[in-house]
Design a protein around this motif. Structure first.
Motif, PDB file in Angstrom:
ATOM      1  N   LEU A  57      43.295  48.133  43.214  1.00  0.00           N
ATOM      2  CA  LEU A  57      42.028  48.723  41.890  1.00  0.00           C
ATOM      3  C   LEU A  57      40.737  49.611  41.970  1.00  0.00           C
ATOM      4  O   LEU A  57      39.695  50.434  42.062  1.00  0.00           O
ATOM      5  CB  LEU A  57      42.396  47.793  40.975  1.00  0.00           C
ATOM      6  N   LEU A  58      40.023  48.737  43.077  1.00  0.00           N
ATOM      7  CA  LEU A  58      39.640  48.972  44.041  1.00  0.00           C
ATOM      8  C   LEU A  58      38.814  50.502  44.495  1.00  0.00           C
ATOM      9  O   LEU A  58      37.512  50.764  44.193  1.00  0.00           O
ATOM     10  CB  LEU A  58      38.507  48.228  44.897  1.00  0.00           C
ATOM     11  N   GLN A 231      39.480  51.244  26.908  1.00  0.00           N
ATOM     12  CA  GLN A 231      39.807  50.986  28.171  1.00  0.00           C
ATOM     13  C   GLN A 231      39.538  49.586  28.293  1.00  0.00           C
ATOM     14  O   GLN A 231      40.154  47.937  28.776  1.00  0.00           O
ATOM     15  CB  GLN A 231      39.613  51.806  29.371  1.00  0.00           C
ATOM     16  N   PHE A 232      38.636  49.400  27.483  1.00  0.00           N
ATOM     17  CA  PHE A 232      37.656  47.377  27.785  1.00  0.00           C
ATOM     18  C   PHE A 232      38.359  46.277  26.443  1.00  0.00           C
ATOM     19  O   PHE A 232      39.320  45.744  26.870  1.00  0.00           O
ATOM     20  CB  PHE A 232      36.040  47.852  26.606  1.00  0.00           C
ATOM     21  N   THR A 239      46.020  41.596  29.366  1.00  0.00           N
ATOM     22  CA  THR A 239      45.444  40.040  30.241  1.00  0.00           C
ATOM     23  C   THR A 239      46.013  39.549  29.292  1.00  0.00           C
ATOM     24  O   THR A 239      46.419  38.278  29.913  1.00  0.00           O
ATOM     25  CB  THR A 239      43.997  40.071  30.241  1.00  0.00           C
ATOM     26  N   LEU A 240      46.290  39.400  28.615  1.00  0.00           N
ATOM     27  CA  LEU A 240      47.499  38.285  27.808  1.00  0.00           C
ATOM     28  C   LEU A 240      48.330  38.162  26.683  1.00  0.00           C
ATOM     29  O   LEU A 240      48.394  37.606  26.236  1.00  0.00           O
ATOM     30  CB  LEU A 240      46.083  37.709  26.302  1.00  0.00           C
ATOM     31  N   THR A 355      36.232  57.261  36.640  1.00  0.00           N
ATOM     32  CA  THR A 355      35.343  56.086  37.009  1.00  0.00           C
ATOM     33  C   THR A 355      34.876  54.876  36.077  1.00  0.00           C
ATOM     34  O   THR A 355      34.563  53.538  35.860  1.00  0.00           O
ATOM     35  CB  THR A 355      33.802  56.546  37.800  1.00  0.00           C
ATOM     36  N   LEU A 356      34.650  55.972  34.947  1.00  0.00           N
ATOM     37  CA  LEU A 356      34.552  55.008  33.647  1.00  0.00           C
ATOM     38  C   LEU A 356      35.516  53.877  33.112  1.00  0.00           C
ATOM     39  O   LEU A 356      35.284  52.899  33.219  1.00  0.00           O
ATOM     40  CB  LEU A 356      34.210  55.740  32.722  1.00  0.00           C
ATOM     41  N   ASN A 357      36.849  54.766  33.561  1.00  0.00           N
ATOM     42  CA  ASN A 357      37.638  54.252  32.886  1.00  0.00           C
ATOM     43  C   ASN A 357      38.352  53.025  33.473  1.00  0.00           C
ATOM     44  O   ASN A 357      38.428  52.265  32.744  1.00  0.00           O
ATOM     45  CB  ASN A 357      39.287  54.944  32.589  1.00  0.00           C
ATOM     46  N   HIS A 358      37.677  52.968  34.789  1.00  0.00           N
ATOM     47  CA  HIS A 358      38.517  51.879  35.861  1.00  0.00           C
ATOM     48  C   HIS A 358      37.357  50.883  35.940  1.00  0.00           C
ATOM     49  O   HIS A 358      38.051  49.455  36.159  1.00  0.00           O
ATOM     50  CB  HIS A 358      38.245  52.736  37.237  1.00  0.00           C
ATOM     51  N   GLY A 359      36.070  51.561  35.311  1.00  0.00           N
ATOM     52  CA  GLY A 359      34.864  50.397  35.675  1.00  0.00           C
ATOM     53  C   GLY A 359      35.172  49.343  34.603  1.00  0.00           C
ATOM     54  O   GLY A 359      35.004  48.176  34.126  1.00  0.00           O
ATOM     55  N   PHE A 360      35.600  49.885  32.791  1.00  0.00           N
ATOM     56  CA  PHE A 360      35.783  48.981  31.882  1.00  0.00           C
ATOM     57  C   PHE A 360      37.259  48.502  32.269  1.00  0.00           C
ATOM     58  O   PHE A 360      37.220  47.022  31.289  1.00  0.00           O
ATOM     59  CB  PHE A 360      35.895  49.917  30.615  1.00  0.00           C
ATOM     60  N   ARG A 361      37.977  48.474  32.867  1.00  0.00           N
ATOM     61  CA  ARG A 361      39.233  47.629  33.065  1.00  0.00           C
ATOM     62  C   ARG A 361      38.680  46.422  33.075  1.00  0.00           C
ATOM     63  O   ARG A 361      39.412  45.407  32.883  1.00  0.00           O
ATOM     64  CB  ARG A 361      39.946  48.561  33.686  1.00  0.00           C
ATOM     65  N   PRO A 362      38.543  45.972  35.115  1.00  0.00           N
ATOM     66  CA  PRO A 362      38.501  44.440  34.698  1.00  0.00           C
ATOM     67  C   PRO A 362      37.667  43.268  33.977  1.00  0.00           C
ATOM     68  O   PRO A 362      37.866  42.246  33.736  1.00  0.00           O
ATOM     69  CB  PRO A 362      37.350  44.819  36.152  1.00  0.00           C
ATOM     70  N   LEU A 363      36.441  44.964  33.151  1.00  0.00           N
ATOM     71  CA  LEU A 363      35.496  44.111  32.241  1.00  0.00           C
ATOM     72  C   LEU A 363      35.960  43.308  31.054  1.00  0.00           C
ATOM     73  O   LEU A 363      35.933  42.595  30.729  1.00  0.00           O
ATOM     74  CB  LEU A 363      33.756  45.187  31.624  1.00  0.00           C
ATOM     75  N   GLY A 364      36.827  44.793  30.898  1.00  0.00           N
ATOM     76  CA  GLY A 364      37.764  43.751  29.834  1.00  0.00           C
ATOM     77  C   GLY A 364      38.909  42.831  29.714  1.00  0.00           C
ATOM     78  O   GLY A 364      39.389  41.823  28.994  1.00  0.00           O
ATOM     79  N   ALA A 365      39.373  42.641  30.991  1.00  0.00           N
ATOM     80  CA  ALA A 365      39.923  41.484  32.004  1.00  0.00           C
ATOM     81  C   ALA A 365      39.553  40.032  31.784  1.00  0.00           C
ATOM     82  O   ALA A 365      39.865  39.571  31.142  1.00  0.00           O
ATOM     83  CB  ALA A 365      40.985  41.812  32.943  1.00  0.00           C
ATOM     84  N   LEU A 366      38.302  40.503  32.404  1.00  0.00           N
ATOM     85  CA  LEU A 366      37.862  39.424  32.332  1.00  0.00           C
ATOM     86  C   LEU A 366      37.034  39.051  31.010  1.00  0.00           C
ATOM     87  O   LEU A 366      37.373  37.574  30.394  1.00  0.00           O
ATOM     88  CB  LEU A 366      35.967  39.657  33.187  1.00  0.00           C
ATOM     89  N   ALA A 367      36.977  40.188  30.376  1.00  0.00           N
ATOM     90  CA  ALA A 367      36.806  39.554  28.457  1.00  0.00           C
ATOM     91  C   ALA A 367      37.956  39.025  28.282  1.00  0.00           C
ATOM     92  O   ALA A 367      37.249  37.637  27.201  1.00  0.00           O
ATOM     93  CB  ALA A 367      36.039  40.232  27.725  1.00  0.00           C
TER      94      ALA A 367
END
Length: 417
Positions: A57-58, A231-232, A239-240, A355-367
């Motif tokens: 993903l990076l 995305q978020f 994730t769940l 960049t916006l889409n992929h940036g929100f993905r890990p934040l949403g997964a962590l949340a």
């Protein structure tokens, strides 16, 4: 002959579309085969699988903006796409070769995952410009429907083909099928000769022009905000979802696979119907309807409880209807953006969007992980699915609900001085 879409009767687009049809099937094979190579061949644990997913993903997070700026400065983007296809094929071939030599390591898997991801970003940065060089504005919706329909077919066929190939050939050798699809894509691209737009001049502020243009354009600003919100919350949900379906609802892996397959069928139907929806309601209302069609059905998933038959029916309905909606949204929004974005900054705007889409993905997964641990799976899924529905509030005050036709390209930004 009347049943064949007009664009597919044109040889250059037919070759382009064929390459875009073959390659996503290979991507779905790799989506299964690379993680299985890590687990079955190298015995990777949970932490190592996390690193593998991060390596994949990076590149999308780090490289979309710079490669978008680079692509806008190029005169021969098609050649860069061919090089990206050949590079991805070469990287994947190194894995079965290393496996035969008993030299395959997790480090190589990480490097290949990152390299393939980086070349994919390069390919997509150039692809948006090549698309509009081949397709007239009035056919954007039809062309996007064809390309997105191919993507849905890859969701439907790819995982099954990948699973069979892994079982027959082992995971590293299954990747040869993906390498072959990249070679086919490169071959089809080499056989078209579109007239590409000239490169953009480089000046001060070149790197950020696309992002600054988006901030000033009310329709694009609303689309970016809605997409980021979806995305978020969608990655909180994803994730769940598997854990919820198996641990809390008690579904087997086979039933869960069938549910996801229903989503792929819904996506294919959505791609087939999107053109009619846009013609009937207009491009802007279709974007709004697609946003709600994508997010509202997912509320059925945290609602699911009771007899197994009822639970399975609710999950089938949620996945099917949601994937119909997301295809209408993707096709309508993608066509709108292609028509509106000025030619000289197209790759940079799309780079900022990705960049916006992929940036929100890990934040949403962590949340999602944190909330799922703190308050439980079902309450977190209620938050995730309801939050995604409210993304439509970004769209309603914008000009989009009142926009029926594809817009003319907006004014290009003045370079910063």
């Amino acid at each position: 002959m009347e049943r064949i879409p007009a664009l597919l009767r044109e040889r250059p687009f037919r070759r382009y579309w064929t390459g875009q049809t073959v390659s996503p099937v290979g991507d779905q094979i790799s989506l299964i085969a690379i993680p299985l190579a890590a687990v079955l061949v190298l015995g990777a644990d949970a932490a190592e699988m996390g690193w593998l997913k991060t390596a994949e993903l990076l590149p999308a997070l780090l490289l979309n903006l710079p490669l978008g700026a680079w692509a806008d400065r190029q005169a021969r983007r098609r050649r860069a796409m061919i090089a990206a296809d050949l590079g991805r094929a070469a990287l994947l071939v190194t894995l079965p070769v290393a496996y035969v030599l008993d030299a395959l390591t997790l480090g190589q898997l990480y490097a290949v995952a990152f390299g393939v991801g980086a070349l994919t970003v390069l390919f997509e940065a150039c692809n948006a410009t090549l698309f509009v060089a081949m397709v007239p504005t009035e056919r954007y919706v039809q062309a996007n429907s064809l390309v997105n329909g191919s993507r849905s077919m890859s969701w439907l066929a790819g995982p099954g083909v990948g699973g069979v190939l892994v079982q027959l050939l082992t995971a590293p050798f299954a990747l040869l099928a993906d390498a072959l699809t990249y070679l086919l894509s490169a071959g089809f691209l080499a056989r078209i000769r579109p007239v590409e737009p000239p490169p953009s001049p480089v000046g001060k502020g070149h790197f950020t022009e696309g992002l600054r243009w988006v901030v000033r354009n009310s329709s694009m600003r609303a689309l970016f905000s809605a997409a980021g919100t979806i995305q978020f919350f969608n990655y909180m949900f994803h994730t769940l979802f598997v854990l919820y379906a198996t641990a809390e609802l008690g579904l087997s892996a086979g039933v869960l696979g069938a549910v996801l397959g229903a989503g792929a069928v819904g996506g294919l139907i959505g791609a087939m119907c999107a053109g009619r929806v846009v013609r009937r309601f207009g491009i802007g209302p279709s974007i709004v309807a697609g946003s709600l069609g994508f997010t509202l059905p997912l509320l059925l998933i945290p609602l699911a409880e009771g007899p197994t038959a009822l639970v399975v029916a609710l999950l089938f309905g949620a996945e099917f209807l949601s994937c119909v909606g997301v295809m209408v949204l993707d096709i309508a929004a993608g066509s709108f953006q292609m028509a509106l974005i000025p030619e000289g900054i197209r790759a940079r705007v799309m780079g900022a969007f990705r960049t916006l889409n992929h940036g929100f993905r890990p934040l949403g997964a962590l949340a999602g992980g944190a909330l799922g641990t703190a308050i439980g799976l079902r309450p977190t899924l209620w938050i995730a699915t309801a939050g995604a529905v409210f993304a439509v509030l970004w769209l309603l005050p914008s000009p989009l609900p009142r926009t029926r036709e594809l817009p003319a390209p907006a004014e290009e930004p003045v370079p910063a001085s």
